[in-house]
Every structure is written in structure tokens, then in C-alpha cells.
Design an enzyme around this catalytic site. Structure first.
Site, PDB file in Angstrom:
ATOM      1  N   PHE A 167       1.211   0.481   1.895  1.00 14.93           N
ATOM      2  CA  PHE A 167       2.214   1.249   2.626  1.00 14.93           C
ATOM      3  C   PHE A 167       2.674   2.378   1.721  1.00 14.93           C
ATOM      4  O   PHE A 167       3.386   2.165   0.745  1.00 14.93           O
ATOM      5  CB  PHE A 167       3.414   0.404   3.053  1.00 14.93           C
TER       6      PHE A 167
ATOM      7  N   ASP B 267       1.970   4.343  -7.135  1.00 18.06           N
ATOM      8  CA  ASP B 267       3.075   4.541  -6.186  1.00 18.06           C
ATOM      9  C   ASP B 267       4.178   3.543  -6.535  1.00 18.06           C
ATOM     10  O   ASP B 267       4.125   2.375  -6.164  1.00 18.06           O
ATOM     11  CB  ASP B 267       2.576   4.329  -4.757  1.00 18.06           C
TER      12      ASP B 267
ATOM     13  N   LYS C 239      13.153   6.567  -3.363  1.00 14.73           N
ATOM     14  CA  LYS C 239      14.155   5.577  -2.985  1.00 14.73           C
ATOM     15  C   LYS C 239      15.299   5.483  -3.987  1.00 14.73           C
ATOM     16  O   LYS C 239      16.269   6.208  -3.877  1.00 14.73           O
ATOM     17  CB  LYS C 239      13.495   4.234  -2.724  1.00 14.73           C
TER      18      LYS C 239
END
Length: 425
Positions: free
Chosen positions: A160, A245, A274
Site C-alpha cells: 500500500f 516507503d 504522516k
């Protein structure tokens, strides 16, 4: 403990037509006037403080999702709020057409934290991934000598990385990619955790291997300990970039600044997001050395809001907090509590539980409940978590959660599992 969870009166929210009086009315209007791209739990949050949130009717919940790690430092963290307020009184946006006085301190601090030379700031995590894709392709053509328009990137199954058209082109989640073709070519998907499959997929056109050190959306999947080291050796040998990532796994979630540290691997580039925005605004970045990011020249990539003064003020504060605060040590200590308690659940309604730092994926026995049902029952008990892929739920509370509150949340999971098991008896 009981005092901590006491109900606090909360004024109802409102809209131009007048105050909205209830949870049900908030949800009704939201479902009527917003696109249905999410299926939220029936909780309408009005306030947040530390690891706790309060809904519009005064009920309090322990937030064990933390915005998928965006709220690592807690809701309304006083250091981050103070940094944002100071910047609000000065300047909030200049665009990258000019320098501003917060830019150099932010990129210098983040580069140093990551052990790299340069930073390319963006906004969302998906934008950081898109940036990495562009940089990797440009690097393949300008440095490696791959023929134009032939560059390939190896990715992992179950990934994801975001929801842009290009990123969903290499997703294997039907909800993410279904109905959005034609898809962007140039990606090869292999099983996560399988270094030999990566080696088989790499050829002379390969620009990069893009991988999550821990797969969060997949259910907090931790690869074998030799996985990343083997990818590093392969990429060195085949002149391929290794891109990590760390949008969810980085900046404290696993008890380290970078999840890659658990195996001692240093990739060619990190992608952060984030938590870099402190739960206040979207802030992301690609961090690498000049031999990688130097392939991008003026006018070839950018963002109006990327690296804006507010983002830099908040991001620089996040870096300082990680360097000076207790967050990394607390995540490791609380992670041990989490790991120990989760072992108690295995065989008692839980098929498997995975934990790294203050982050866990819990596979509930499918015959007992779906992940969604577990989340609903836990919300009724004052704990907010999120399901993924069938009967799996994820726990990622803010790093500021107390030992007692985390213990209490795990008690609620135990109670729900017991109630579900009794219901089947």
C-alpha cells in the site's frame, strides 16, 4: 484510571444551517452530502488530547489508530501546536518560487536525521511515492543508461503506497485498483518477503526496488530478518535503487526513526509522511543523497504547498522531538507490553498477532468475527481501532499513550474476544 475516562460534556458541532444535535444527524448529513469513499465507524469526534478523543456527545475513546501513524505524538501535542501557532502569526505560504526562513532549517534537520544529503518536500505520502517513481525513472535514464521509456520498478505484493492512478496500477487490492484502468505500465510485482523473487524480477531495465520495511495496510506484516539485507546486496550488485516507503513505519512507530534500522539496512532513499506533519497538516518528503535527487532539475517536479512555511515549522519540530524526546524509547518499551499481552490472545480467538514497536496486526479467527465487527464492539467499549483485509485489526496508538491506558485497551480486546467466544458456545 476511572477518572481519566470520565465523560466530558461536549458542545455539539454546527453548520451554517444551525447546530447538529446528535451523532446520528452528523452521520446522516455526512452520508448524504459526501462521496462514499470511506465506511467510517459510527463515531463523530469533536476533540482530541494526547491519546484520547471525545465525540460530539461527550463519550471518550482511546485512539488506537492515531491516523495511521500521522498522530504519533498525540492529538494537539503542545510542542507541535505551539510551532504551528507561531508560524500562523508570521507567514503560511510563499510557494517554492521564493525561499522562506523555515525551509533551510527543516531540510537540513530532516536530511541529518535520515543520514542523507538532500530532501525533496511534498505533502501527502502518495506524493512522496510518486516523487520517488519519477526520480527513479529519471535516474535510470540519466545515470544507469536504461533506454528511454523502458524503466521498470519492482514492487511487493500486498503493498500500500497510496491511491493515485499510477500507484494503484501496481496494487493487488481489487478495491484499490478495480475500475481505474488503463493502468500505468512499468511495474513488476513479486511476493513480499521473497528476496529470490525480487532477484528474478530485476533486469537491465530495473530502476528501483520500492518496498515497505513493514507492510502496515496489509496487517503489520514484518518480513524475514534477512529480506532487506538481501535486497540491499542485490540492488548494489545490479545498480538498482533501493527505496524504502517509511510513510507509516518511520518516525517512531517501530521504536526507531526508520524501520530499516532494525536490520541495519540503509536504502538509497527514504519516503516519509504522516507523522512528519504532527497530525496537524500533510507533510511528506523523499530523502536521499545528491547522486539520486540531483537528477531532478528546476521545473521538472514540484508542488505549490510542498515545503511551505507551516509544513517546515511543524516538520522541524517533529525532527527535534524525535532527537530530544522520549518517543523512541517509549515506543520500544510500550511495544514490549503490547507484544507480551498479545501472546495471551493467541488460541483464544486470535489466530496470529504480529508486533514491531508500538504497532500490531491481530488476526481474529474468521468464524468469531470480521475485523469490522471487532472494531464496532471495541468502539462500544471506548477503544478505536481499524480493520483491514477480513478479520485483521491494527493497533497503532499514539506514542504518548500511558502504560495503564494501553493495558486497559488490551483488556477491552480480551473482553470482546471472551464475549464473542461465549456467544458461540
Amino acid at each position: 484510571m476511572s477518572e481519566t475516562r470520565a465523560q466530558v460534556p461536549q458542545e455539539p458541532g454546527g453548520d451554517p444551517a444551525g447546530p447538529i444535535e446528535s451523532t446520528g444527524e452528523h452521520i446522516r448529513l455526512a452520508e448524504t452530502h459526501s462521496a462514499h469513499n470511506y465506511a467510517p465507524l459510527p463515531v463523530v469526534i469533536a476533540e482530541g488530547d494526547g491519546a484520547w478523543v471525545t465525540d460530539v456527545e461527550g463519550r471518550r475513546y482511546l485512539d488506537c489508530l492515531a491516523g495511521y501513524s500521522a498522530v504519533n505524538f498525540g492529538h494537539r501535542n503542545p510542542d507541535l501546536v505551539a510551532a504551528a501557532r507561531r508560524q500562523l502569526d508570521r507567514v503560511t505560504l510563499t510557494s517554492r518560487a521564493f525561499y522562506h526562513d523555515g525551509f533551510a532549517p527543516f531540510v537540513t534537520a530532516l536530511a541529518d536525521l535520515a543520514g542523507k544529503g538532500q530532501v525533496l518536500p511534498m505533502n501527502s505520502g502518495a506524493e512522496a511515492v510518486e516523487t520517488a517513481i519519477k526520480v527513479a525513472r529519471r535516474w535510470a535514464y540519466d545515470v544507469k543508461g536504461v533506454p528511454r521509456d523502458e524503466a521498470s520498478i519492482v514492487v511487493a505484493g500486498g503493498n500500500f503506497h497510496g491511491r493515485t492512478t499510477t500507484i494503484v496500477s501496481f496494487s493487488d487490492d481489487p478495491d484499490a485498483y478495480g475500475g481505474y484502468g488503463p493502468y500505468t505500465p512499468g511495474f513488476r510485482t513479486v511476493p513480499y518477503g521473497d528476496a529470490e523473487a525480487v532477484a528474478a524480477a530485476v533486469d537491465s531495465t530495473t530502476a528501483a526496488v520500492l518496498v515497505e520495511p513493514v507492510q502496515g495496510e496489509a496487517g503489520v506484516i514484518v518480513p524475514p530478518p534477512d529480506y532487506l539485507p538481501r535486497l540491499r546486496e542485490l540492488c548494489d550488485r545490479r545498480q538498482v535503487l533501493l527505496i524504502a516507503d517509511e510513510v507509516q513505519s518511520g518516525l517512531g512507530r517501530t521504536g526507531t526513526v526508520r524501520a530499516c534500522e532494525h536490520t541495519g539496512v540503509v536504502p538509497d532513499a527514504y519516503l516519509f509522511g504522516k507523522a512528519l506533519g504532527g497530525g496537524i497538516m500533510p507533510v511528506s518528503a523523499m530523502v536521499a543523497d545528491e547522486d539520486v535527487l540531483g537528477v531532478i532539475k528546476p521545473g521538472q517536479h514540484g508542488s505549490t504547498f510542498g515545503g511551505n512555511p507551516m509544513a517546515c515549522a511543524i516538520g522541524a519540530t517533529v525532527v527535534r522531538m524525535l532527537r530530544e524526546g522520549p518517543y523512541l524509547g517509549d515506543a520500544r518499551r510500550l511495544g514490549e507490553l503490547l507484544r507480551t499481552r498479545l501472546k495471551e490472545f493467541e488460541g483464544r480467538g486470535v489466530v496470529a498477532a504480529r508486533c514491531i514497536g508500538l504497532w500490531a496486526g491481530i488476526d481474529v479467527a474468521p468464524e468469531l468475527a470480521t475485523g469490522r465487527r471487532m472494531c464496532e464492539l471495541l468502539a462500544e467499549r471506548g477503544v478505536l481501532v481499524k480493520d483491514t483485509h477480513g478479520s485483521t485489526i491494527r493497533l497503532s496508538p499514539p506514542l504518548v499513550v500511558s502504560d495503564d491506558d494501553l493495558d486497559w485497551a488490551l483488556d477491552q480486546i480480551a473482553a470482546v474476544l471472551t464475549d464473542l467466544g461465549a456467544g458461540r458456545a
